[in-house]
Design an enzyme around this catalytic site. Structure first.
Site, PDB file in Angstrom:
ATOM      1  N   GLN A 206       0.862  -1.203   0.000  1.00 13.08           N
ATOM      2  CA  GLN A 206       0.000   0.000   0.000  1.00 13.08           C
ATOM      3  C   GLN A 206       0.888   1.240   0.000  1.00 13.08           C
ATOM      4  O   GLN A 206       2.051   1.179   0.371  1.00 13.08           O
ATOM      5  CB  GLN A 206      -0.913  -0.033   1.218  1.00 13.08           C
ATOM      6  CG  GLN A 206      -1.893  -1.213   1.160  1.00 13.08           C
ATOM      7  CD  GLN A 206      -2.745  -1.335   2.414  1.00 13.08           C
ATOM      8  OE1 GLN A 206      -2.923  -0.389   3.163  1.00 13.08           O
ATOM      9  NE2 GLN A 206      -3.279  -2.525   2.635  1.00 13.08           N
ATOM     10  N   TYR A 211       3.917   2.754   5.560  1.00 18.11           N
ATOM     11  CA  TYR A 211       3.273   3.982   6.051  1.00 18.11           C
ATOM     12  C   TYR A 211       4.321   4.850   6.751  1.00 18.11           C
ATOM     13  O   TYR A 211       4.374   4.940   7.978  1.00 18.11           O
ATOM     14  CB  TYR A 211       2.089   3.639   6.961  1.00 18.11           C
ATOM     15  CG  TYR A 211       0.891   3.196   6.156  1.00 18.11           C
ATOM     16  CD1 TYR A 211      -0.076   4.109   5.739  1.00 18.11           C
ATOM     17  CD2 TYR A 211       0.753   1.875   5.743  1.00 18.11           C
ATOM     18  CE1 TYR A 211      -1.155   3.713   4.956  1.00 18.11           C
ATOM     19  CE2 TYR A 211      -0.313   1.468   4.956  1.00 18.11           C
ATOM     20  CZ  TYR A 211      -1.262   2.393   4.567  1.00 18.11           C
ATOM     21  OH  TYR A 211      -2.319   2.010   3.781  1.00 18.11           O
ATOM     22  N   ARG A 218       4.168   6.122  15.684  1.00 21.02           N
ATOM     23  CA  ARG A 218       4.650   4.799  16.130  1.00 21.02           C
ATOM     24  C   ARG A 218       5.672   4.972  17.253  1.00 21.02           C
ATOM     25  O   ARG A 218       5.654   4.256  18.244  1.00 21.02           O
ATOM     26  CB  ARG A 218       5.295   4.047  14.952  1.00 21.02           C
ATOM     27  CG  ARG A 218       4.296   3.431  14.007  1.00 21.02           C
ATOM     28  CD  ARG A 218       4.969   2.451  13.052  1.00 21.02           C
ATOM     29  NE  ARG A 218       5.768   3.089  12.034  1.00 21.02           N
ATOM     30  CZ  ARG A 218       5.348   3.387  10.820  1.00 21.02           C
ATOM     31  NH1 ARG A 218       4.109   3.102  10.460  1.00 21.02           N
ATOM     32  NH2 ARG A 218       6.136   3.952   9.924  1.00 21.02           N
ATOM     33  N   ALA A 285     -12.006  -5.629  10.878  1.00 23.33           N
ATOM     34  CA  ALA A 285     -11.914  -4.912  12.153  1.00 23.33           C
ATOM     35  C   ALA A 285     -13.300  -4.572  12.709  1.00 23.33           C
ATOM     36  O   ALA A 285     -13.501  -4.588  13.924  1.00 23.33           O
ATOM     37  CB  ALA A 285     -11.105  -3.634  11.951  1.00 23.33           C
ATOM     38  N   ASP A 305      -5.909   2.319  13.421  1.00 23.81           N
ATOM     39  CA  ASP A 305      -5.416   3.109  12.285  1.00 23.81           C
ATOM     40  C   ASP A 305      -6.153   2.685  11.006  1.00 23.81           C
ATOM     41  O   ASP A 305      -5.570   2.041  10.116  1.00 23.81           O
ATOM     42  CB  ASP A 305      -3.894   2.881  12.151  1.00 23.81           C
ATOM     43  CG  ASP A 305      -3.260   3.753  11.074  1.00 23.81           C
ATOM     44  OD1 ASP A 305      -3.929   4.667  10.562  1.00 23.81           O
ATOM     45  OD2 ASP A 305      -2.075   3.515  10.754  1.00 23.81           O
ATOM     46  N   CYS A 345      -6.952   9.260   8.806  1.00 20.86           N
ATOM     47  CA  CYS A 345      -6.325   9.767   7.577  1.00 20.86           C
ATOM     48  C   CYS A 345      -7.404  10.237   6.602  1.00 20.86           C
ATOM     49  O   CYS A 345      -7.136  10.402   5.417  1.00 20.86           O
ATOM     50  CB  CYS A 345      -5.431   8.704   6.948  1.00 20.86           C
ATOM     51  SG  CYS A 345      -6.323   7.237   6.407  1.00 20.86           S
TER      52      CYS A 345
HETATM   53  C1  LIG Z   1      -3.724   3.079   7.335  1.00 15.68           C
HETATM   54  S1  LIG Z   1      -3.320   1.417   7.075  1.00 15.68           S
HETATM   55  C2  LIG Z   1      -2.541   0.955   8.583  1.00 15.68           C
HETATM   56  C3  LIG Z   1      -1.061   1.277   8.626  1.00 15.68           C
HETATM   57  C4  LIG Z   1      -0.333   0.685   9.804  1.00 15.68           C
HETATM   58  N1  LIG Z   1      -0.894   1.117  11.058  1.00 15.68           N
HETATM   59  C5  LIG Z   1       1.162   1.006   9.755  1.00 15.68           C
HETATM   60  O1  LIG Z   1       1.611   1.893  10.518  1.00 15.68           O
HETATM   61  O2  LIG Z   1       1.877   0.383   8.956  1.00 15.68           O
HETATM   62  C6  LIG Z   1      -4.888   0.683   7.174  1.00 15.68           C
HETATM   63  C7  LIG Z   1      -4.890  -0.837   7.078  1.00 15.68           C
HETATM   64  O3  LIG Z   1      -6.222  -1.281   7.337  1.00 15.68           O
HETATM   65  C8  LIG Z   1      -6.492  -2.424   6.560  1.00 15.68           C
HETATM   66  N2  LIG Z   1      -7.968  -2.542   6.506  1.00 15.68           N
HETATM   67  C9  LIG Z   1      -8.831  -1.868   5.708  1.00 15.68           C
HETATM   68  N3  LIG Z   1     -10.098  -2.187   6.011  1.00 15.68           N
HETATM   69  C10 LIG Z   1     -10.041  -3.078   7.032  1.00 15.68           C
HETATM   70  C11 LIG Z   1     -11.022  -3.792   7.771  1.00 15.68           C
HETATM   71  N4  LIG Z   1     -12.328  -3.605   7.533  1.00 15.68           N
HETATM   72  N5  LIG Z   1     -10.604  -4.645   8.727  1.00 15.68           N
HETATM   73  C12 LIG Z   1      -9.287  -4.833   8.981  1.00 15.68           C
HETATM   74  N6  LIG Z   1      -8.313  -4.188   8.305  1.00 15.68           N
HETATM   75  C13 LIG Z   1      -8.673  -3.318   7.348  1.00 15.68           C
HETATM   76  C14 LIG Z   1      -5.804  -2.132   5.251  1.00 15.68           C
HETATM   77  O4  LIG Z   1      -5.548  -3.321   4.544  1.00 15.68           O
HETATM   78  C15 LIG Z   1      -4.523  -1.431   5.736  1.00 15.68           C
HETATM   79  O5  LIG Z   1      -3.513  -2.357   5.886  1.00 15.68           O
END
Ligand SMILES: C[S@@+](CC[C@H](N)C(=O)[O-])C[C@H]1O[C@@H](n2cnc3c(N)ncnc32)[C@H](O)[C@@H]1O
Length: 401
Positions: A206, A211, A218, A285, A305, A345
């Protein structure tokens, strides 16, 4: 269409803009919208350099024109004697790279952040010895060869990968592209952040693979987590938050819906020798939080997040409801004295987040103390006159003990 003299050699198309846009450009905003151009544009090429003028013909700026986007022109210089050319591009790249030279403790950083570095539409991320670039606008696309040549000279990477494969390319009338532009780029790159190691997949990950914008948040969390605490990293991606907590001796569960990300998260846990303190759940989630909140299990830290919950202003209500749902259940999981680290975000929700959090806290009957509010890491600076360049904020909310 009028032509304005450029560099004494050639003529540039001159576009007249509406008074509202002229005022904004004079106040350092760099976007002009399609309906703010009052000159005909049918003979312009997508990405062409133009001169912007006010309705009296006075010079405002040099800008790169986008034929398909609702953002029709992006300012690249407001100095009449400093037109946009390879020299100015080289100067902007040099300055952007120099600005990040003091960022220590990591070999992964954003070297160029679009408007904030005077290079609208260009992203350059460094992952150890490699660069990943994203050209988001027709204007930057026309300068891509020069950008690659300059980056090679300025940063000496072993390889440069282009990840211009996102939806914003379609809005600019550009094809989606993932390609190596220079040297070779491996399938995986090992990076270091805050003493931890992570694998990055630059081709499929991604963003451009990691990120980077969450680095400081973090670090904030990692510095405060204590050995033996229970932590859940919700929407964990490749585990960067959770691994930081586990490195402090916490017991961590990562919840992520993308199994490919979780595979990398597990490998990252092994890389940092914390896998024994980590569990991984592949799931949604929204459902997981609700089910857990109904169980007896509680956590000292809930790190939440989520991805963007509203892509446009029209989606704000939907996004608000989704965030409310996540928060009510996330707060239900929090032990007394525990801390919720909530990252948002979604630009359209940033101004509403405290209210959404307050309502969710009322529903759970908990009092929250805000310990800190953090933002996108400082290699992603934002322009005060362009509020939408501040797109990421985190609230550290501690529940009363
Ligand atoms: C903003 S990123 C998180 C970045 C992470 N905290 C980091 O610092 O590397 C959001 C993540 O949420 C996941 N995601 C999106 N929808 C989701 C869901 N409904 N349940 C669980 N994970 C989800 C995405 O695949 C993505 O990896």
């Amino acid at each position: 269409m009028r032509l304005a003299c450029y560099n004494g050699l050639m003529a540039l198309p001159q576009l007249t803009v509406a008074p509202s846009a002229a005022k904004r450009v004079r106040h350092h905003d760099c976007w002009v919208f399609k309906d703010e151009l009052t000159s005909p544009t049918h003979s312009l090429r997508n990405g062409e350099l133009v001169e912007l003028a006010d309705r009296h013909g006075a010079f405002l700026a040099y800008a790169l024109y986008s034929a398909h986007s609702h953002i029709a022109a992006r300012v690249v210089s407001t100095e009449q004697r400093r037109p946009w050319d390879r020299t100015l591009l080289a100067e902007r790249l040099t300055t952007a790279i120099a600005r990040r030279a003091t960022l220590l403790g990591t070999n992964a950083k954003r070297l160029v952040f679009s408007e904030a570095d005077g290079l609208p539409g260009l992203i350059v991320d460094q992952y150890a010895d490699y660069l990943v670039v994203q050209s988001r606008t027709a204007g930057m696309e026309t300068w891509k060869d020069a950008i690659v040549d300059l980056l090679r000279r300025l940063a000496h990477p072993k390889g440069i990968l282009e990840r211009s494969d996102k939806e914003f390319r379609e809005a600019e009338g550009l094809p989606s592209l993932t390609q190596v532009l220079d040297g070779t780029v491996p399938e995986r790159i090992r990076i270091e952040e805050d003493g931890l190691q992570f694998w990055v997949d630059p081709y499929h990950g991604q963003k451009t693979g990691f990120y980077l914008d969450q680095r400081q948040t973090r670090q904030w969390v990692r510095q405060r987590v204590r050995s033996g605490e229970r932590v859940v990293d919700v929407c964990a991606y490749t585990g960067a938050f959770g691994i930081g907590a586990a490195s402090r001796g916490a017991q961590v569960v990562c919840v992520e819906q993308d199994e490919g990300c979780l595979t990398l998260a597990k490998e990252n846990a092994q890389l940092n020798q914390v896998e024994e303190r980590m569990g991984f759940v592949a799931g949604d989630a929204f459902y997981w939080l609700k089910a857990k909140a109904e169980s007896a299990e509680r956590f000292d830290w809930v790190l939440l997040d989520p991805p963007s919950l509203a892509k446009s202003k029209a989606d704000t209500l939907k996004g608000r409801q989704a965030l409310h749902h996540l928060l009510v259940h996330a707060l239900g999981l929090l032990a007394a004295g525990g801390t919720l680290a909530l990252s948002v975000c979604t630009y359209h929700l940033l101004g509403l987040t405290e209210e959404i959090l307050r309502i969710a806290a009322a529903e759970r009957g908990v009092r929250l103390r805000i310990l800190a509010v953090t933002m996108q890491a400082n290699d992603h600076p934002w322009i005060l006159q362009m509020p939408m360049t501040r797109y990421l904020m985190s609230w550290m909310a501690q529940r009363d003990g």
